[in-house]
Design a protein around this motif. Structure first.
Motif, PDB file in Angstrom:
ATOM      1  N   ASP A  14      31.677  -9.517 -15.516  1.00 39.85           N
ATOM      2  CA  ASP A  14      31.409  -8.771 -14.275  1.00 39.85           C
ATOM      3  C   ASP A  14      31.450  -9.707 -13.065  1.00 39.85           C
ATOM      4  O   ASP A  14      31.949  -9.337 -11.995  1.00 39.85           O
ATOM      5  CB  ASP A  14      30.052  -8.079 -14.350  1.00 39.85           C
ATOM      6  CG  ASP A  14      30.037  -6.956 -15.381  1.00 39.85           C
ATOM      7  OD1 ASP A  14      31.108  -6.371 -15.622  1.00 39.85           O
ATOM      8  OD2 ASP A  14      28.965  -6.676 -15.940  1.00 39.85           O
ATOM      9  N   ARG A  50      35.039 -10.370 -12.194  1.00 40.48           N
ATOM     10  CA  ARG A  50      35.662  -9.227 -11.517  1.00 40.48           C
ATOM     11  C   ARG A  50      35.253  -9.173 -10.038  1.00 40.48           C
ATOM     12  O   ARG A  50      36.063  -8.820  -9.173  1.00 40.48           O
ATOM     13  CB  ARG A  50      35.269  -7.935 -12.229  1.00 40.48           C
ATOM     14  CG  ARG A  50      35.866  -7.792 -13.620  1.00 40.48           C
ATOM     15  CD  ARG A  50      35.433  -6.489 -14.279  1.00 40.48           C
ATOM     16  NE  ARG A  50      36.064  -5.353 -13.624  1.00 40.48           N
ATOM     17  CZ  ARG A  50      37.238  -4.853 -14.002  1.00 40.48           C
ATOM     18  NH1 ARG A  50      37.914  -5.390 -15.015  1.00 40.48           N
ATOM     19  NH2 ARG A  50      37.763  -3.816 -13.376  1.00 40.48           N
ATOM     20  N   SER A  57      37.240 -11.815  -8.319  1.00 41.08           N
ATOM     21  CA  SER A  57      38.620 -11.361  -8.179  1.00 41.08           C
ATOM     22  C   SER A  57      38.774 -10.369  -7.022  1.00 41.08           C
ATOM     23  O   SER A  57      39.738 -10.438  -6.243  1.00 41.08           O
ATOM     24  CB  SER A  57      39.076 -10.704  -9.497  1.00 41.08           C
ATOM     25  OG  SER A  57      40.375 -10.199  -9.385  1.00 41.08           O
ATOM     26  N   GLU A 112      41.137 -11.946 -13.261  1.00 43.99           N
ATOM     27  CA  GLU A 112      41.009 -10.609 -13.865  1.00 43.99           C
ATOM     28  C   GLU A 112      41.393 -10.658 -15.346  1.00 43.99           C
ATOM     29  O   GLU A 112      40.707 -10.086 -16.204  1.00 43.99           O
ATOM     30  CB  GLU A 112      41.913  -9.632 -13.128  1.00 43.99           C
ATOM     31  CG  GLU A 112      41.703  -8.179 -13.519  1.00 43.99           C
ATOM     32  CD  GLU A 112      40.597  -7.508 -12.732  1.00 43.99           C
ATOM     33  OE1 GLU A 112      39.994  -6.584 -13.291  1.00 43.99           O
ATOM     34  OE2 GLU A 112      40.343  -7.915 -11.584  1.00 43.99           O
ATOM     35  N   GLU A 141      38.925 -10.062 -18.719  1.00 47.88           N
ATOM     36  CA  GLU A 141      39.201  -9.129 -19.817  1.00 47.88           C
ATOM     37  C   GLU A 141      39.256  -9.858 -21.152  1.00 47.88           C
ATOM     38  O   GLU A 141      38.787  -9.349 -22.182  1.00 47.88           O
ATOM     39  CB  GLU A 141      40.516  -8.389 -19.558  1.00 47.88           C
ATOM     40  CG  GLU A 141      40.452  -7.431 -18.380  1.00 47.88           C
ATOM     41  CD  GLU A 141      39.355  -6.390 -18.549  1.00 47.88           C
ATOM     42  OE1 GLU A 141      39.157  -5.897 -19.681  1.00 47.88           O
ATOM     43  OE2 GLU A 141      38.680  -6.075 -17.547  1.00 47.88           O
TER      44      GLU A 141
END
Length: 310
Positions: free
Chosen positions: A105, A108, A111, A190, A194
């Motif tokens: 998180d 992200r 990003s 990103e 993931e």
């Protein structure tokens, strides 16, 4: 918040002067890594004084129970330090796990800020300011290190090194490599987020799949083996009370106790291998399994002998 009363501060200061500074700093770094923001010498003082008090108590109780007094004294002396060490290890693993879970998180968010045109260092500082939890504590420390002269790469890599997490170290290295090679850093971060999320999901699935094996080892270590050996020693003592002395009885009890301790340690190492892929991480379980297994062995002997004497 103080760990020890102010009256014991001289003891803590004396320990500061006796133990080499490098060891004190190492212990202090370990405490910070586990999320315990206390002075290292205070914690050492607490463990030492508690150990001395429990050593005296263990000596007295062992004498009353007919056990070799020196054993009770030694157990009482090392028990507080062992408990504190196990607790620090547990808190460290728990904190690292919490940081790993929140890192995707965080990545992200970084990003998104990069896509908005913010620089990487500024994005890191902005996320550190507006968040909470153990990850943000580490981010704030990294930001401070950058401000006092460390490079961005050094601060980020040192964060992974402090936490002793292969996942985080790999994640940060991939981000820095993407930064050096150019291209869209936001896309790199990103993708890394993931990837880390998938790795953590596999890690949770692995733990869930091995829990049955772990439970089997725990039951064998603290219930099955201590109960069986305790009953065997009780039966041997009962036969001896009927007028059939066994010169090996006392040696057998000592050997059984030693076997239980060794068995519990081996079970702990196996749990570490099954759950984490590392025997070293299973050492923390030994601090719980060994006392529990020996306590069951001792209780079974006492209660079963009392029952047979009825």
């Amino acid at each position: 918040m103080a760990v020890i009363p102010s009256a014991l501060s001289p003891v803590s200061e004396t320990i500061d002067g006796i133990i080499p500074e490098s060891y004190i700093l190492g212990i202090q770094e370990t405490l910070i890594r586990s999320g315990m923001y206390v002075k290292a010498s205070d914690l050492i003082t607490l463990g030492l004084l508690t150990g001395i008090a429990l050593s005296i108590l263990g000596f007295i109780l062992s004498s009353l129970l007919g056990v070799f007094p020196l054993i009770g004294a030694i157990v009482g002396l090392i028990a507080p330090s062992a408990f504190i060490g196990a607790w620090i290890f547990f808190m460290m693993e728990r904190r690292v796990d919490a940081i790993e879970q929140s890192t995707p998180d965080f990545l992200r968010q970084v990003s998104s800020l990069l896509r908005a045109g913010v620089g990487l260092e500024t994005a890191l500082e902005d996320v550190a300011k507006h968040g909470g939890g153990p990850l943000n504590d580490e981010l704030k420390r990294a930001v401070i290190e950058i401000k006092i002269g460390s490079t961005f790469d050094e601060a980020i890599l040192s964060m992974g090194g402090r936490l002793k997490s292969k996942n985080l170290d790999r994640t940060f290295r991939m981000i820095l490599e993407g930064r050096r090679t150019g291209g869209s850093l936001s896309d790199v971060i990103e993708t890394v987020a993931e990837d880390l999320r998938a790795v953590l999901a596999l890690k949770r699935e692995r733990k869930a799949n091995v829990m049955m094996s772990v439970m089997f080892l725990i039951i064998a270590a603290i219930i099955a083996a201590p109960f069986a050996l305790g009953m065997a020693m009780t039966y041997s003592g009962f036969i001896e009370s009927l007028g059939k002395p066994n010169p090996m009885a006392s040696a057998a009890v000592t050997a059984a106790g030693g076997y239980i301790i060794i068995h519990s340690i081996i079970a702990s190492l196996l749990i570490g291998i099954i759950m984490y892929g590392s025997a070293r991480k299973g050492v923390k379980f030994a601090f719980l399994l060994v006392p529990a297994a020996y306590a069951v062995f001792y209780i079974v002997q006492k209660f079963a002998m009392a029952f047979m004497a009825l």
